[in-house]
Design a protein around this motif. Structure first.
Motif, PDB file in Angstrom:
ATOM      1  N   MET A  35       0.842  -1.170   0.000  1.00 48.25           N
ATOM      2  CA  MET A  35       0.000   0.000   0.000  1.00 48.25           C
ATOM      3  C   MET A  35       0.894   1.242   0.000  1.00 48.25           C
ATOM      4  SD  MET A  35      -3.056   0.976   2.655  1.00 48.25           S
ATOM      5  CE  MET A  35      -3.589  -0.713   2.576  1.00 48.25           C
ATOM      6  N   LYS A  36       0.533   2.228  -0.810  1.00 49.04           N
ATOM      7  CA  LYS A  36       1.315   3.457  -0.895  1.00 49.04           C
ATOM      8  C   LYS A  36       0.714   4.521   0.015  1.00 49.04           C
ATOM      9  CE  LYS A  36       3.163   6.725  -4.213  1.00 49.04           C
ATOM     10  NZ  LYS A  36       3.256   7.051  -5.641  1.00 49.04           N
ATOM     11  N   HIS A  37       1.583   5.135   0.806  1.00 52.81           N
ATOM     12  CA  HIS A  37       1.191   6.218   1.701  1.00 52.81           C
ATOM     13  C   HIS A  37       2.036   7.437   1.343  1.00 52.81           C
ATOM     14  CE1 HIS A  37      -0.775   3.257   4.310  1.00 52.81           C
ATOM     15  NE2 HIS A  37       0.307   2.525   4.137  1.00 52.81           N
ATOM     16  N   VAL A  38       1.407   8.610   1.303  1.00 49.98           N
ATOM     17  CA  VAL A  38       2.124   9.849   1.028  1.00 49.98           C
ATOM     18  C   VAL A  38       1.903  10.792   2.207  1.00 49.98           C
ATOM     19  CG1 VAL A  38       2.380  11.803  -0.537  1.00 49.98           C
ATOM     20  CG2 VAL A  38       1.809   9.545  -1.451  1.00 49.98           C
ATOM     21  N   THR A  56      13.951   7.611   6.858  1.00 56.00           N
ATOM     22  CA  THR A  56      14.013   6.307   6.190  1.00 56.00           C
ATOM     23  C   THR A  56      14.284   5.195   7.200  1.00 56.00           C
ATOM     24  OG1 THR A  56      14.769   7.335   4.143  1.00 56.00           O
ATOM     25  CG2 THR A  56      15.177   4.978   4.396  1.00 56.00           C
ATOM     26  N   GLN A  57      15.237   5.398   8.084  1.00 54.86           N
ATOM     27  CA  GLN A  57      15.570   4.374   9.084  1.00 54.86           C
ATOM     28  C   GLN A  57      14.423   4.147  10.057  1.00 54.86           C
ATOM     29  OE1 GLN A  57      19.293   5.775  10.683  1.00 54.86           O
ATOM     30  NE2 GLN A  57      20.462   4.880   9.007  1.00 54.86           N
ATOM     31  N   ALA A  58      13.715   5.196  10.421  1.00 57.71           N
ATOM     32  CA  ALA A  58      12.584   5.053  11.342  1.00 57.71           C
ATOM     33  C   ALA A  58      11.484   4.200  10.713  1.00 57.71           C
ATOM     34  CB  ALA A  58      12.033   6.418  11.724  1.00 57.71           C
ATOM     35  N   ILE A  59      11.215   4.442   9.443  1.00 63.88           N
ATOM     36  CA  ILE A  59      10.181   3.662   8.759  1.00 63.88           C
ATOM     37  C   ILE A  59      10.633   2.223   8.577  1.00 63.88           C
ATOM     38  CG2 ILE A  59       8.958   3.392   6.557  1.00 63.88           C
ATOM     39  CD1 ILE A  59       8.928   6.525   6.468  1.00 63.88           C
ATOM     40  N   ARG A  60      11.890   2.027   8.201  1.00 64.06           N
ATOM     41  CA  ARG A  60      12.386   0.664   7.988  1.00 64.06           C
ATOM     42  C   ARG A  60      12.539  -0.107   9.291  1.00 64.06           C
ATOM     43  NH1 ARG A  60      16.143   1.878   2.999  1.00 64.06           N
ATOM     44  NH2 ARG A  60      14.521   1.873   1.411  1.00 64.06           N
ATOM     45  N   ASP A  88       9.088  -1.401   9.381  1.00 67.46           N
ATOM     46  CA  ASP A  88       8.851  -2.326   8.269  1.00 67.46           C
ATOM     47  C   ASP A  88      10.119  -2.412   7.429  1.00 67.46           C
ATOM     48  OD1 ASP A  88       8.110  -3.750   6.049  1.00 67.46           O
ATOM     49  OD2 ASP A  88       6.444  -2.450   5.492  1.00 67.46           O
ATOM     50  N   PRO A  89      10.950  -3.422   7.672  1.00 69.25           N
ATOM     51  CA  PRO A  89      12.215  -3.548   6.934  1.00 69.25           C
ATOM     52  C   PRO A  89      12.039  -3.676   5.415  1.00 69.25           C
ATOM     53  CG  PRO A  89      12.207  -4.988   8.842  1.00 69.25           C
ATOM     54  CD  PRO A  89      10.815  -4.438   8.711  1.00 69.25           C
ATOM     55  N   GLN A  90      10.882  -4.078   4.968  1.00 63.79           N
ATOM     56  CA  GLN A  90      10.633  -4.238   3.531  1.00 63.79           C
ATOM     57  C   GLN A  90      10.092  -2.971   2.877  1.00 63.79           C
ATOM     58  OE1 GLN A  90      11.679  -7.089   2.179  1.00 63.79           O
ATOM     59  NE2 GLN A  90      12.294  -7.619   4.255  1.00 63.79           N
ATOM     60  N   ALA A  91       9.885  -1.926   3.638  1.00 65.21           N
ATOM     61  CA  ALA A  91       9.292  -0.686   3.110  1.00 65.21           C
ATOM     62  C   ALA A  91      10.195  -0.034   2.070  1.00 65.21           C
ATOM     63  CB  ALA A  91       9.023   0.297   4.240  1.00 65.21           C
ATOM     64  N   THR A  92       9.559   0.568   1.083  1.00 62.57           N
ATOM     65  CA  THR A  92      10.249   1.412   0.119  1.00 62.57           C
ATOM     66  C   THR A  92       9.943   2.853   0.499  1.00 62.57           C
ATOM     67  OG1 THR A  92       9.950  -0.252  -1.601  1.00 62.57           O
ATOM     68  CG2 THR A  92      10.455   1.977  -2.328  1.00 62.57           C
ATOM     69  N   VAL A  93      10.992   3.650   0.661  1.00 64.50           N
ATOM     70  CA  VAL A  93      10.827   5.032   1.125  1.00 64.50           C
ATOM     71  C   VAL A  93      11.473   5.987   0.130  1.00 64.50           C
ATOM     72  CG1 VAL A  93      11.250   6.642   3.021  1.00 64.50           C
ATOM     73  CG2 VAL A  93      10.976   4.193   3.502  1.00 64.50           C
ATOM     74  N   GLN A  94      10.730   7.003  -0.288  1.00 60.98           N
ATOM     75  CA  GLN A  94      11.266   8.063  -1.139  1.00 60.98           C
ATOM     76  C   GLN A  94      10.974   9.395  -0.462  1.00 60.98           C
ATOM     77  OE1 GLN A  94       9.432   7.548  -4.969  1.00 60.98           O
ATOM     78  NE2 GLN A  94      10.875   5.959  -5.564  1.00 60.98           N
ATOM     79  N   VAL A 148       7.095  12.612   1.773  1.00 55.94           N
ATOM     80  CA  VAL A 148       7.627  11.269   1.991  1.00 55.94           C
ATOM     81  C   VAL A 148       6.619  10.275   1.440  1.00 55.94           C
ATOM     82  CG1 VAL A 148       8.375   9.573   3.708  1.00 55.94           C
ATOM     83  CG2 VAL A 148       8.861  12.000   4.078  1.00 55.94           C
ATOM     84  N   GLU A 149       7.088   9.443   0.510  1.00 54.60           N
ATOM     85  CA  GLU A 149       6.251   8.390  -0.055  1.00 54.60           C
ATOM     86  C   GLU A 149       6.745   7.053   0.493  1.00 54.60           C
ATOM     87  OE1 GLU A 149       6.022   8.453  -4.305  1.00 54.60           O
ATOM     88  OE2 GLU A 149       5.569  10.588  -4.350  1.00 54.60           O
ATOM     89  N   VAL A 150       5.815   6.279   0.998  1.00 50.25           N
ATOM     90  CA  VAL A 150       6.158   4.997   1.609  1.00 50.25           C
ATOM     91  C   VAL A 150       5.296   3.902   0.999  1.00 50.25           C
ATOM     92  CG1 VAL A 150       6.309   3.695   3.768  1.00 50.25           C
ATOM     93  CG2 VAL A 150       6.682   6.170   3.787  1.00 50.25           C
ATOM     94  N   GLU A 151       5.951   2.850   0.551  1.00 53.89           N
ATOM     95  CA  GLU A 151       5.256   1.652   0.092  1.00 53.89           C
ATOM     96  C   GLU A 151       5.427   0.629   1.213  1.00 53.89           C
ATOM     97  OE1 GLU A 151       2.916  -0.339  -2.550  1.00 53.89           O
ATOM     98  OE2 GLU A 151       3.829   1.567  -3.100  1.00 53.89           O
TER      99      GLU A 151
END
Length: 65
Positions: free
Chosen positions: A1-4, A20-24, A27-33, A41-44
């Motif tokens: 799921m994509k979150h912005v 990025t580190q906080a999100i990972r 969720d270690p598999q998260a994609t962060v831009q 911040v876009e998070v998958e």
């Protein structure tokens, strides 16, 4: 799921790494831009949006939406 998220207070590479580190950590598999200019911040991730927002806030940044 994509979150912005609109995140204020980010201004440098350290900020990008911290978010990025906080999100990972959540969720270690998260994609962060991170787009510093747009303060965006876009998070998958399969994690719920409130949990991701809390992880960003815990690093000291404000999540606007």
């Amino acid at each position: 799921m994509k979150h912005v998220f609109t995140v204020t207070g980010m201004s440098c590479g350290h900020c990008v790494r911290a978010v990025t580190q906080a999100i990972r950590a959540l969720d270690p598999q998260a994609t962060v831009q991170v787009d510093l200019d747009a303060q965006r911040v876009e998070v998958e991730s399969e994690q719920p949006r409130p949990a991701l927002a809390d992880a960003i806030r815990d690093e000291g940044y404000a999540v606007v939406d």
